[in-house]
Design an enzyme around this catalytic site. Structure first.
Site, mmCIF file in Angstrom:
data_model
loop_
_atom_site.group_PDB
_atom_site.id
_atom_site.type_symbol
_atom_site.label_atom_id
_atom_site.label_comp_id
_atom_site.label_asym_id
_atom_site.label_seq_id
_atom_site.Cartn_x
_atom_site.Cartn_y
_atom_site.Cartn_z
ATOM 1 N N HIS A 4 0.840 -1.197 0.000
ATOM 2 C CA HIS A 4 0.000 0.000 0.000
ATOM 3 C C HIS A 4 0.880 1.253 0.000
ATOM 4 O O HIS A 4 0.711 2.150 -0.827
ATOM 5 C CB HIS A 4 -0.919 -0.044 1.239
ATOM 6 C CG HIS A 4 -1.649 1.228 1.543
ATOM 7 N ND1 HIS A 4 -3.014 1.342 1.432
ATOM 8 C CD2 HIS A 4 -1.214 2.436 1.983
ATOM 9 C CE1 HIS A 4 -3.386 2.567 1.767
ATOM 10 N NE2 HIS A 4 -2.311 3.258 2.118
ATOM 11 N N GLU A 5 1.833 1.295 0.925
ATOM 12 C CA GLU A 5 2.660 2.502 1.071
ATOM 13 C C GLU A 5 3.549 2.727 -0.157
ATOM 14 O O GLU A 5 3.689 3.862 -0.618
ATOM 15 C CB GLU A 5 3.504 2.417 2.341
ATOM 16 C CG GLU A 5 2.711 2.301 3.641
ATOM 17 C CD GLU A 5 1.691 3.404 3.878
ATOM 18 O OE1 GLU A 5 1.766 4.464 3.219
ATOM 19 O OE2 GLU A 5 0.784 3.208 4.705
ATOM 20 N N HIS A 8 1.867 4.429 -3.091
ATOM 21 C CA HIS A 8 1.578 5.868 -3.050
ATOM 22 C C HIS A 8 2.520 6.665 -3.962
ATOM 23 O O HIS A 8 2.192 7.766 -4.378
ATOM 24 C CB HIS A 8 1.685 6.407 -1.613
ATOM 25 C CG HIS A 8 0.422 6.212 -0.821
ATOM 26 N ND1 HIS A 8 -0.815 6.589 -1.281
ATOM 27 C CD2 HIS A 8 0.217 5.697 0.417
ATOM 28 C CE1 HIS A 8 -1.734 6.309 -0.371
ATOM 29 N NE2 HIS A 8 -1.135 5.749 0.668
ATOM 30 N N GLU A 65 -5.822 6.717 -1.485
ATOM 31 C CA GLU A 65 -5.806 5.605 -0.528
ATOM 32 C C GLU A 65 -6.472 4.364 -1.114
ATOM 33 O O GLU A 65 -6.046 3.236 -0.844
ATOM 34 C CB GLU A 65 -6.496 6.024 0.776
ATOM 35 C CG GLU A 65 -5.803 7.172 1.490
ATOM 36 C CD GLU A 65 -4.342 6.869 1.830
ATOM 37 O OE1 GLU A 65 -4.011 5.706 2.107
ATOM 38 O OE2 GLU A 65 -3.534 7.811 1.808
ATOM 39 N N ASP A 69 -4.790 0.768 -1.565
ATOM 40 C CA ASP A 69 -5.344 -0.490 -1.046
ATOM 41 C C ASP A 69 -5.433 -1.539 -2.144
ATOM 42 O O ASP A 69 -5.092 -2.706 -1.936
ATOM 43 C CB ASP A 69 -6.735 -0.257 -0.440
ATOM 44 C CG ASP A 69 -6.675 0.424 0.925
ATOM 45 O OD1 ASP A 69 -5.607 0.389 1.576
ATOM 46 O OD2 ASP A 69 -7.710 0.982 1.343
ATOM 47 N N HIS A 127 -9.005 8.632 3.970
ATOM 48 C CA HIS A 127 -9.199 7.185 3.977
ATOM 49 C C HIS A 127 -10.702 6.896 4.064
ATOM 50 O O HIS A 127 -11.401 7.482 4.894
ATOM 51 C CB HIS A 127 -8.519 6.539 5.187
ATOM 52 C CG HIS A 127 -7.035 6.764 5.233
ATOM 53 N ND1 HIS A 127 -6.475 7.896 5.786
ATOM 54 C CD2 HIS A 127 -6.010 6.008 4.782
ATOM 55 C CE1 HIS A 127 -5.160 7.816 5.677
ATOM 56 N NE2 HIS A 127 -4.851 6.685 5.070
ATOM 57 N N ARG A 133 -12.688 -0.517 2.954
ATOM 58 C CA ARG A 133 -11.343 -0.668 2.399
ATOM 59 C C ARG A 133 -11.075 -2.081 1.880
ATOM 60 O O ARG A 133 -10.634 -2.227 0.739
ATOM 61 C CB ARG A 133 -10.310 -0.189 3.417
ATOM 62 C CG ARG A 133 -10.515 1.311 3.684
ATOM 63 C CD ARG A 133 -9.495 1.886 4.586
ATOM 64 N NE ARG A 133 -8.173 1.858 3.934
ATOM 65 C CZ ARG A 133 -7.086 2.368 4.489
ATOM 66 N NH1 ARG A 133 -7.158 2.927 5.685
ATOM 67 N NH2 ARG A 133 -5.928 2.323 3.855
#
Ligand SMILES: [Zn+2]
Length: 167
Positions: A4-5, A8, A65, A69, A127, A133
């Site tokens: 996920h990170e 970004h 976000e 995800d 988020h 999510r």
């Protein structure tokens, strides 16, 4: 979450910065157009979620976000299968490997909100509320349909041509 990170760096905002962190569009026009077409569909999906009567998730506000995800789960699924080294995953407690992977995504987002906190989250946090999510990501992953035999008519079924595949 690591996937996920990392993603970004390639979402609607991160993709506008180059490898040195400078605001510099390093994508081709065709890549950008393709990305925007696909992410528009993800925005529309999240706009359709209604956590409180009359109050929908803001798909544009939460887009980065939601991209992360979906990208995180996509790479996790690939990494899981690479980790199996070509061998079938064991069935544990009656669940296949893919089922356990998708169930784990649902488990990490278990949560409860009071109405005010949920309203504040929807209106002011980039988020989406926690229960959207895992849902928002898994229904775009083809393997999720196979893992749980999700079929047309099921609440969160998406036809294959409406599933968003980003990476
Ligand atoms: Zn994030």
């Amino acid at each position: 979450m690591i996937g996920h990170e990392i993603s970004h760096g390639f979402d609607d905002q991160g993709s506008k910065y180059d490898g040195t962190g400078t605001l510099n569009n390093w994508w081709t026009a065709e890549d950008r157009k393709n990305f925007e077409t696909r992410t528009k569909a993800l925005t529309a999906q999240f706009n359709s979620y209604e956590p409180l009567p009359g109050l929908h998730v803001n798909g544009a506000f939460t887009l980065g976000e939601n991209i992360a995800d979906l990208a995180g789960l996509t790479i996790t699924y690939k990494a899981y299968h690479i980790s199996l080294g070509g061998k079938p995953a064991p069935v544990l407690d009656g669940y296949t490997g893919d089922q356990r992977l998708f169930l784990s995504v649902g488990q990490i987002w278990r949560s409860k909100y009071r109405e005010g906190a949920l309203r504040a989250q929807i209106l002011s946090n980039e988020h989406a509320p926690a229960h959207f999510r895992p849902l928002g990501a898994t229904r775009n992953i083809d393997a999720w349909y196979d893992a749980f035999d999700v079929k047309p008519g099921d609440k969160y079924y998406l036809p294959p041509d409406q599933r968003v595949h980003l990476w």
